[in-house]
Design an enzyme around this catalytic site. Structure first.
Site, PDB file in Angstrom:
ATOM      1  N   HIS A 358      42.055   4.943  43.169  1.00 33.95           N
ATOM      2  CA  HIS A 358      41.433   5.604  42.008  1.00 33.95           C
ATOM      3  C   HIS A 358      42.237   5.515  40.732  1.00 33.95           C
ATOM      4  CE1 HIS A 358      38.249   7.853  44.195  1.00 33.95           C
ATOM      5  NE2 HIS A 358      39.108   7.755  45.194  1.00 33.95           N
ATOM      6  N   LYS A 547      37.410  17.069  30.247  1.00 32.75           N
ATOM      7  CA  LYS A 547      38.026  16.375  31.382  1.00 32.75           C
ATOM      8  C   LYS A 547      39.422  16.954  31.529  1.00 32.75           C
ATOM      9  CE  LYS A 547      37.342  12.435  29.086  1.00 32.75           C
ATOM     10  NZ  LYS A 547      36.733  11.562  30.063  1.00 32.75           N
ATOM     11  N   ARG A 548      40.143  16.533  32.574  1.00 36.27           N
ATOM     12  CA  ARG A 548      41.518  17.002  32.684  1.00 36.27           C
ATOM     13  C   ARG A 548      42.337  16.582  31.480  1.00 36.27           C
ATOM     14  NH1 ARG A 548      43.456  19.497  37.353  1.00 36.27           N
ATOM     15  NH2 ARG A 548      45.470  19.348  36.333  1.00 36.27           N
ATOM     16  N   LYS A 553      44.245  10.117  28.621  1.00 40.84           N
ATOM     17  CA  LYS A 553      42.856  10.415  28.253  1.00 40.84           C
ATOM     18  C   LYS A 553      42.730  10.699  26.744  1.00 40.84           C
ATOM     19  CE  LYS A 553      41.917  12.236  32.936  1.00 40.84           C
ATOM     20  NZ  LYS A 553      40.857  11.498  33.661  1.00 40.84           N
ATOM     21  N   THR A 655      33.750   9.599  35.360  1.00 43.32           N
ATOM     22  CA  THR A 655      32.424   9.949  35.878  1.00 43.32           C
ATOM     23  C   THR A 655      31.746  10.923  34.913  1.00 43.32           C
ATOM     24  OG1 THR A 655      33.581  11.540  37.264  1.00 43.32           O
ATOM     25  CG2 THR A 655      32.778   9.552  38.342  1.00 43.32           C
ATOM     26  N   LYS A 659      27.745  11.449  33.314  1.00 46.45           N
ATOM     27  CA  LYS A 659      27.006  12.718  33.225  1.00 46.45           C
ATOM     28  C   LYS A 659      26.471  12.917  31.807  1.00 46.45           C
ATOM     29  CE  LYS A 659      30.021  14.163  36.901  1.00 46.45           C
ATOM     30  NZ  LYS A 659      31.316  14.751  37.256  1.00 46.45           N
TER      31      LYS A 659
HETATM   32  C1  H2P Z   1      40.340   9.708  39.014  1.00 41.12           C
HETATM   33  C2  H2P Z   1      40.373   8.617  37.953  1.00 41.12           C
HETATM   34  C3  H2P Z   1      39.002   8.474  37.300  1.00 41.12           C
HETATM   35  C4  H2P Z   1      37.946   8.205  38.370  1.00 41.12           C
HETATM   36  C5  H2P Z   1      38.028   9.290  39.455  1.00 41.12           C
HETATM   37  C6  H2P Z   1      37.074   9.019  40.588  1.00 41.12           C
HETATM   38  C7  H2P Z   1      41.669   9.818  39.728  1.00 41.12           C
HETATM   39  O1  H2P Z   1      39.890  10.922  38.423  1.00 41.12           O
HETATM   40  O2  H2P Z   1      41.347   8.887  36.980  1.00 41.12           O
HETATM   41  O3  H2P Z   1      39.003   7.428  36.359  1.00 41.12           O
HETATM   42  O4  H2P Z   1      36.660   8.216  37.807  1.00 41.12           O
HETATM   43  O5  H2P Z   1      39.331   9.372  39.992  1.00 41.12           O
HETATM   44  O6  H2P Z   1      37.225   7.731  41.084  1.00 41.12           O
HETATM   45  P1  H2P Z   1      40.577  12.076  37.578  1.00 41.12           P
HETATM   46  O7  H2P Z   1      41.557  11.454  36.654  1.00 41.12           O
HETATM   47  O8  H2P Z   1      39.482  12.767  36.824  1.00 41.12           O
HETATM   48  O9  H2P Z   1      41.162  12.956  38.640  1.00 41.12           O
END
Ligand code: H2P
Length: 825
Positions: A358, A547-548, A553, A655, A659
């Site tokens: 991820h 978002k976080r 970001k 994601t 939305k």
């Molecule tokens: C992470 C990634 C996002 C990805 C999400 C799901 C770790 O989410 O950074 O780009 O869409 O996984 O695959 P997040 O930073 O919001 O915790």
């Protein structure tokens, strides 16, 4: 309600009875929280029937099952979502109205189960929804954290964390299943024994252990009677041992066992894209993985006996590297408990485990110090040593004399266990979460592995569930979509949304569409008024970044740009400016100091701007406290512009971007993550794209970055904004408060390059994109079209599509149908 047994009167009677038996009250006297409980238990009644029916069907069809292993499931509230998926929302709302109960108020009583940080955990929750809706057998496997993601309070502009005691009133939807408890062992030493045949046995001694107790949580599929299970594990001390210890006066040991159990599930680590490397975290990982795999094997063996057939019926998907000990735990069970030989065990394991990556953020790469790892998991460590030994042999055979490769690829290297390497070596599939991200994995981050085993690598672009993020979040738009399409099929087939394109030139339809947006903006404005005490004008442009909080970001870029706009307005009061409301929502990890400084800065800027009467409310800034799934639903529905402004290459997918798009907000963003695919779908003219490309960023990074002073010295607008960080403008005269942010933009610090995330580099092009968006908004008809086009083109981004791809390419699950006529209730 689709449930044939549902009758309004029966439901009402159930609610009344529940209020009575649970609280010894009449409905009229019950508190909203008590009503929430009573209603939820009545809904659970109906769910349980389908849950049983689903189990029976699975028993009969014997489909292959995916175990989705994840440290995080960011579920959000269950009641409303369950009603939607049971196709009973409107009926129940009506029934409750007749009893004088407002369903919205009741829904607001439910605590958000926040067993996750951000996108990764929410993705897992969307996936479970899609798996059930598409009729695939699955278990979510995770931890029942006593405290979920902390609650965020803003005090004097600063983030303050408060514990999230989400279970304090009990959780009506869960079921405790002590009959499926499993023991999980930690520490001690491994004794080697030989039996009479000369076979070796590995016996763990002097260990500590806890009992893992499963809590099952129903995952209701949409309108198909399928109810799958999210199984989250609680830890309890092992009672027998405890009593025994008391008998022997070994009080200390017993207390230790209690503490071990209590600590393991106490709290979710609030880090996003960052691994702190704490021993307790590894304990959590092994705890839920071991319990889940043991349970899966028990279930499989009960039905099939022959363990060699495991890959035909079971697959374990590892959501990031967090559950990667699964590989070694499965090997342990196959070797030590099933007495298979190494090759056979390895063959099974590598056909059962698959891995999703991820992120490429270096600080998120999971590596455990060998001494810690081997002390806590001695047998697991031995097995990893052997996996590593054999793998390194393979690397040497394929690349003779290339010790560089071994260094880069080994699982055990430099005193560390590299979890991603273990996941790739043992997994039969390695996937990224958006096209661009998967390409970066193949060509940069995991290049050596890709070259050696290209067949494992594949892309699965993320998706979201339209049931929660359109139907539940935006009922007005959902109804409108159904009316315009003349069908509800989009609820389970989001590609149908493209039918909305027919209305792109229909003035009346566009007007309706924008009226719905306006109503949703009013709804959010009321929420902001209630929670922030700030008055915002729903006629202004709602420009949203939720978002976080993470440097990559780039919330900092956004707020610096707001500071720039404010300077412009002050300097040129006559300039044409469409009123804007900048809305932020973000939690920062408790120990992430710079992220917290950014939150403080946003709030300070909000304070100054919102209280400056001279600008006539042209600009407002709002920081929404405690951003979480439930208020996210209000926010997505109300947004005009979706800010997706990560440094290109850093956001694996995103994601939230999907939305917003679904709810008709064009993307203002970089060519990063799934933004790239959003632009592919909606067309570049229906998004506002800016900034460096991923290639450009990677190129700069490989060549030592760039010099931000070139920009600072040559662009007076930018210089002014940067200087305002240290001239006291936003800190009541305090020049030091934001010194660290200032330095991070201009100066190399320790290992960190100046402006690592290219904020100043992208600033001008961001400001241009912002200006283009404002111009576009002024043309109401054009804007309406653009917004509707986004909704019409969101079809690809359903988690249903994503899950179908996982099924087709990775899991190969069997489709299960429950025949309504055969239901026995
Ligand atoms: C992470 C990634 C996002 C990805 C999400 C799901 C770790 O989410 O950074 O780009 O869409 O996984 O695959 P997040 O930073 O919001 O915790």
């Amino acid at each position: 309600m689709y449930n044939p047994r549902f009758e309004k009167d029966v439901f009402k009677r159930d609610v009344r009875n529940n209020v009575k038996t649970l609280f010894r009250k009449e409905v009229e006297e019950a508190t909203p929280q008590q009503l929430f409980q009573a209603v939820s238990y009545a809904v659970k009644e109906a769910i349980i029937d389908d849950w049983l029916a689903t189990q029976k069907q699975y028993e009969k069809d014997d489909p292959k099952t995916v175990y989705y292993m994840s440290m995080e499931f960011l579920l959000g509230r269950a009641l409303g979502n369950n009603l939607i998926n049971m196709t009973a929302y409107k009926e129940v709302k009506e029934a409750l109205e007749e009893m004088g109960i407002d369903l919205n108020v009741i829904e607001d009583q439910e605590p958000d189960p926040a067993l996750g940080n951000g996108g990764l955990g929410r993705l897992a929750a969307c996936f479970l929804d899609s798996l059930a809706t598409l009729g695939y057998a699955s278990y979510g496997c995770g931890i029942r954290y006593r405290y979920g993601m902390f609650k965020q309070k803003i005090r004097d502009g600063y983030q303050v964390e408060a514990p999230d005691n989400w279970l304090k009133d009990g959780n009506p939807f869960e079921l405790r299943r002590p009959e499926y408890a499993k023991e999980v062992r930690f520490g001690g030493n491994i004794r080697v024994e030989y039996d009479e045949t000369g076979k070796t046995h590995f016996v763990q001694e002097n260990y500590e252990s806890v009992m893992a107790i499963p809590y099952d949580y129903p995952i209701v599929g949409y309108g198909n009677h399928i109810v799958n299970t999210l199984r989250i594990w609680d830890a309890e001390a092992i009672v027998d041992f405890q009593l025994d210890s008391f008998d022997r006066g070994d009080y200390h040991k017993a207390v230790e066992q209690e503490n071990l159990a209590k600590n393991i599930v106490e709290v979710l680590y609030p880090n996003d894209n960052h691994i702190a490397g704490k021993e307790l975290r590894l304990k959590q990982q092994y705890f839920f993985v071991s319990a889940s795999i043991q349970a899966a094997i028990t279930k499989f063996k009960k039905k099939h006996g022959d363990i060699s057939k495991l890959p035909e019926k079971v697959t374990f998907q590892m959501n990031d590297t967090h559950p990667t000990v699964a590989v070694a735990e499965l090997m342990r069970i196959l070797l030590d408990e099933e007495n298979l030989g190494w090759n056979e065990a390895w063959d099974i394991t590598t056909k059962c485990c698959a891995y999703t990556n991820h992120t490429i953020m270096a600080e998120a790469l999971e590596k455990w110090p060998i001494n810690l790892f081997s002390r806590l998991l001695p047998r697991i460590y031995q097995i990893i040593q052997e996996i590593d030994r054999r793998f390194v042999e393979q690397v040497r055979a394929q690349y003779p004399g290339n010790e560089e490769k071994v260094k880069k690829m080994a699982i055990l290297m430099d005193g560390q266990v590299k979890m991603a390497h273990l996941a790739i070596v043992a997994g039969y599939s390695v996937n990224g979460v958006a096209k661009l991200h998967t390409e970066i994995l193949k060509n940069q981050e995991l290049k050596d592995f890709y070259q050696m085993m290209p067949e494992k690598f594949n892309n699965k672009t993320n998706g979201i569930t339209q049931r929660r993020f359109l139907m539940h979040a935006n009922p007005l738009l959902a109804d409108w979509v159904t009316e315009k399409l003349g069908t509800k099929e989009w609820i389970t087939d989001l590609s149908k949304m493209s039918g909305l394109k027919e209305w792109l030139d229909d003035e009346e339809a566009l007007k309706e569409f924008m009226t719905i947006k306006f109503k949703n903006k009013e709804r959010l404005a009321a929420y902001i008024k209630e929670h922030n005490g700030v008055e915002v004008d729903p006629r202004s442009i709602f420009d949203v970044q939720v978002k976080r909080l993470h440097e990559y970001k780039r919330q900092l870029l956004n707020i610096l740009h707001v500071m720039y706009l404010y300077n412009q307005i002050k300097e040129h009061p006559e300039m044409s400016f469409y009123p804007k409301t900048y809305i932020f929502g973000a939690k920062a990890s408790a120990g992430y100091i710079r992220a917290k400084e950014i939150i403080k800065l946003i709030n300070s800027v909000a304070d100054v701007i919102n209280n400056d009467r001279s600008i006539n409310g042209k600009l407002k800034v709002v920081f929404i406290e405690d951003y979480r799934v439930s208020n996210a639903e209000l926010i997505f529905a109300a947004a005009d512009i979706s800010e997706q402004i990560s440094t290109a290459s850093k956001e694996a997918s995103g994601t939230g971007n999907m939305k917003f798009m679904m709810n008709g907000a064009p993307t203002l963003g970089t060519m990063d993550g799934a933004n790239v695919e959003i632009v592919d779908e909606v067309g570049i003219d229906n998004a506002f794209i800016f900034g460096l490309s991923a290639d450009e960023v990677i190129n700069y990074e490989q060549n030592g970055g760039y010099n931000p002073y070139d920009i600072y010295n040559n662009d007076p607008d930018i210089r002014r904004v940067v200087d305002q960080l240290v001239d006291g403008t936003y800190a009541n005269g305090d020049k030091e408060m934001y010194r660290d942010l200032y330095n991070s933009l201009l100066n190399n610090q320790g290992g960190a390059r100046a402006d690592m995330y290219f904020i100043l580099k992208d600033f001008r092009s961001y400001a241009d994109a912002q200006a283009r968006a404002m111009e576009a908004y002024k043309d109401t008809d054009k804007w309406a079209k653009m917004a509707l086009k986004n909704t019409a083109c969101c079809g690809k981004f359903s988690a249903d599509r994503t899950i179908q791809e996982y099924v087709d390419d990775i899991w190969h699950l069997d489709h299960v149908v429950i025949n309504e006529d055969e239901l026995e209730y």
